[in-house]
Scaffold this motif. Structure first.
Motif, PDB file in Angstrom:
ATOM      1  N   ARG A 133      -3.034 -44.250 -12.338  1.00  0.00           N
ATOM      2  CA  ARG A 133      -4.203 -44.819 -11.672  1.00  0.00           C
ATOM      3  C   ARG A 133      -5.458 -44.320 -12.384  1.00  0.00           C
ATOM      4  N   PRO A 134      -5.724 -44.859 -13.570  1.00  0.00           N
ATOM      5  CA  PRO A 134      -6.923 -44.439 -14.297  1.00  0.00           C
ATOM      6  C   PRO A 134      -8.187 -44.787 -13.513  1.00  0.00           C
ATOM      7  N   GLY A 135      -9.304 -44.225 -13.936  1.00  0.00           N
ATOM      8  CA  GLY A 135     -10.583 -44.548 -13.321  1.00  0.00           C
ATOM      9  C   GLY A 135     -11.001 -45.973 -13.629  1.00  0.00           C
ATOM     10  N   GLN A 136     -11.968 -46.459 -12.875  1.00  0.00           N
ATOM     11  CA  GLN A 136     -12.408 -47.853 -13.026  1.00  0.00           C
ATOM     12  C   GLN A 136     -12.929 -48.140 -14.430  1.00  0.00           C
ATOM     13  N   ASP A 137     -13.738 -47.239 -14.983  1.00  0.00           N
ATOM     14  CA  ASP A 137     -14.310 -47.483 -16.309  1.00  0.00           C
ATOM     15  C   ASP A 137     -13.210 -47.623 -17.362  1.00  0.00           C
ATOM     16  N   ALA A 138     -12.190 -46.774 -17.265  1.00  0.00           N
ATOM     17  CA  ALA A 138     -11.101 -46.844 -18.240  1.00  0.00           C
ATOM     18  C   ALA A 138     -10.317 -48.142 -18.099  1.00  0.00           C
TER      19      ALA A 138
END
Length: 221
Positions: A133-138
């Motif tokens: 669950r990467p961050g939104q920007d990634a």
């Protein structure tokens, strides 16, 4: 006790009736004249002539999933849809557990350049077995890379088929300016809230030509 048993029997019959109705249901053609299916190797062997005779106007066919899975039925389904006179397009199931470049390579390896094809679709949903669950920007960065590579290959903008939970976590609709395809069984999503051009109206439909349930999709006017 007898009344209680009768009550349970009535409930069971109502549930069965609802299930039988749901598996046959499709939106009214007057409101949505263009309707079709999303398919993959999970649907087994498809009788494309029968499917076309049952009212399918188009088919979106999974080409790949993530960076490694090339759908083994893609070529047969692609050829079958064309031969049956359906409009056809290719889909990629996006994975949070694979790099965008790998996913694009898998898709482009499978899907031929075809000016007659519908715009390619990237399906954005949480993949079973992938806990990343990467961050939104990634995620938006990787997705933009994937979109650019696939659009360069196909020569046309992609559609984004976004599940509600994926969009809720990553705000795809507001973060990336592409046409949307939404999922919502039996009730059309509100186009005033989010503009969409495709809608998966029933993901449990049973129709001649395919064994088991299939995703039944419609195009907006």
């Amino acid at each position: 006790m007898a009344r209680f048993c009768l009550f349970l029997a009535v409930l069971g019959l109502m549930a069965l009736g609802g299930w039988l109705y749901a598996r046959e249901w499709a939106p009214d053609r007057g409101a949505f004249p263009t309707q079709g299916v999303s398919v993959s190797s999970d649907n087994g062997s498809i009788d494309w002539g029968t499917l076309a005779a049952q009212g399918a106007d188009f088919a979106y066919i999974r080409a790949s999933r993530g960076g490694r899975l090339r759908d083994p039925a893609f070529e047969a389904n692609w050829a079958g849809a064309r031969a049956a006179g359906l409009r056809y397009g290719a889909a990629l199931d996006f994975s949070l557990c694979a790099r965008a470049s790998e996913q694009a390579t898998g898709f482009m390896t499978m899907v031929p350049r075809d000016n007659a094809a519908l715009p390619p679709v990237i399906r954005l949903a949480f993949e079973p077995g992938c806990r990343a669950r990467p961050g939104q920007d990634a995620v938006l960065s990787e997705l933009n890379t994937l979109i650019n590579l696939i659009e360069s290959h196909a020569g046309t903008p992609v559609l984004l088929n976004v599940s509600d939970d994926f969009d809720a976590q990553y705000a795809i609709a507001s973060g990336i300016n592409r046409t949307l395809w939404l999922d919502r069984n039996f009730v059309a999503p509100d186009r005033e809230k989010r503009k969409w051009v495709m809608w998966t109206a029933n993901d449990m439909r049973h129709i001649d030509g395919i064994d088991g349930p299939v995703r039944w999709d419609v195009m907006a006017r």
